[in-house]
Design a protein around this motif. Structure first.
Motif, mmCIF file in Angstrom:
data_model
loop_
_atom_site.group_PDB
_atom_site.id
_atom_site.type_symbol
_atom_site.label_atom_id
_atom_site.label_comp_id
_atom_site.label_asym_id
_atom_site.label_seq_id
_atom_site.Cartn_x
_atom_site.Cartn_y
_atom_site.Cartn_z
ATOM 1 N N PRO A 71 0.795 -1.230 0.000
ATOM 2 C CA PRO A 71 0.000 0.000 0.000
ATOM 3 C C PRO A 71 0.824 1.275 0.000
ATOM 4 O O PRO A 71 0.409 2.279 -0.588
ATOM 5 N N ASP A 72 1.999 1.262 0.611
ATOM 6 C CA ASP A 72 2.813 2.480 0.626
ATOM 7 C C ASP A 72 3.529 2.735 -0.700
ATOM 8 O O ASP A 72 4.091 3.805 -0.909
ATOM 9 N N LEU A 139 -17.023 -0.267 -4.510
ATOM 10 C CA LEU A 139 -16.467 -0.917 -3.323
ATOM 11 C C LEU A 139 -14.959 -1.132 -3.460
ATOM 12 O O LEU A 139 -14.203 -0.917 -2.512
ATOM 13 N N ILE A 140 -14.515 -1.514 -4.646
ATOM 14 C CA ILE A 140 -13.079 -1.679 -4.883
ATOM 15 C C ILE A 140 -12.349 -0.362 -4.651
ATOM 16 O O ILE A 140 -11.320 -0.321 -3.964
ATOM 17 N N LEU A 141 -12.886 0.718 -5.196
ATOM 18 C CA LEU A 141 -12.263 2.027 -5.004
ATOM 19 C C LEU A 141 -12.213 2.420 -3.534
ATOM 20 O O LEU A 141 -11.206 2.948 -3.053
ATOM 21 N N GLN A 142 -13.290 2.160 -2.791
ATOM 22 C CA GLN A 142 -13.321 2.529 -1.375
ATOM 23 C C GLN A 142 -12.328 1.708 -0.562
ATOM 24 O O GLN A 142 -11.658 2.233 0.337
ATOM 25 N N VAL A 143 -12.213 0.429 -0.853
ATOM 26 C CA VAL A 143 -11.252 -0.412 -0.122
ATOM 27 C C VAL A 143 -9.825 0.003 -0.453
ATOM 28 O O VAL A 143 -8.983 0.125 0.446
ATOM 29 N N LEU A 144 -9.534 0.245 -1.731
ATOM 30 C CA LEU A 144 -8.193 0.710 -2.103
ATOM 31 C C LEU A 144 -7.879 2.055 -1.459
ATOM 32 O O LEU A 144 -6.759 2.286 -0.991
ATOM 33 N N GLY A 149 -4.704 5.152 1.671
ATOM 34 C CA GLY A 149 -4.815 6.508 2.191
ATOM 35 C C GLY A 149 -4.767 7.565 1.105
ATOM 36 O O GLY A 149 -4.672 8.763 1.392
ATOM 37 N N LYS A 150 -4.854 7.158 -0.144
ATOM 38 C CA LYS A 150 -4.810 8.089 -1.283
ATOM 39 C C LYS A 150 -6.232 8.398 -1.732
ATOM 40 O O LYS A 150 -7.089 7.516 -1.757
ATOM 41 N N PRO A 151 -6.499 9.640 -2.114
ATOM 42 C CA PRO A 151 -7.837 9.959 -2.652
ATOM 43 C C PRO A 151 -7.984 9.397 -4.066
ATOM 44 O O PRO A 151 -7.012 9.175 -4.765
#
Length: 156
Positions: A71-72, A139-144, A149-151
């Protein structure tokens, strides 16, 4: 009115964190282009995305290739035509250009595209363009978004 809006936002954030902490898997995605060198059928929706709190994993069924992203490492998330533009920019700037990298990037439509721009372990920019169906893209966008932590640029 403000209290209701605050409760909805709080519920959405907790829901995103719940999905993100347990890990979520979607298997009805199509790899539409990017810097990953895999050969896929343009009509094949067999790419699997698994998101957990410490890793984003893409599995390309027919080529037996797996991509692991921390994720980072993610620098941006995008949706729709903005996803097309961002992934195309990264592919154009990458050192090695191939027809596979440009696969599907010139197609313009109203499909639900999700763009993930990240940097590899050696610091090179990379990108993935996925096409989701209309039932699971949000849902995929919200979980990602919750994991990285990126908009999301050009969010639906």
């Amino acid at each position: 009115m403000r209290r209701t809006a605050a409760n909805i936002v709080l519920l959405a954030l907790s829901w995103t964190q719940l999905f993100a902490s347990e890990g979520s898997t979607w298997n009805r995605l199509r790899y539409a282009g990017g810097t990953v060198q895999v050969k896929v059928n343009p009509y094949d929706y067999n790419t699997t995305l698994k998101v957990s709190s410490d890793e984003i994993t893409l599995s390309f069924t027919h080529s037996k290739t797996m991509l692991h992203i921390k994720p980072d490492q993610v620098t941006s998330l995008s949706y729709g035509q903005e996803a097309h533009r961002r992934v195309a920019d990264v592919v154009a700037l990458s050192v090695v250009l191939s027809p596979l990298a440009l696969f599907g990037l010139l197609h313009v439509s109203k499909d639900h595209f999700i763009g993930i721009v990240y940097h590899t372990e050696d610091g090179k920019p990379a990108a993935v363009l996925l096409e989701a169906d209309k039932t699971n893209y949000w849902l995929i966008l919200q979980v990602l978004k919750g994991i990285t932590g990126k908009p999301v640029d050009k969010a639906p």
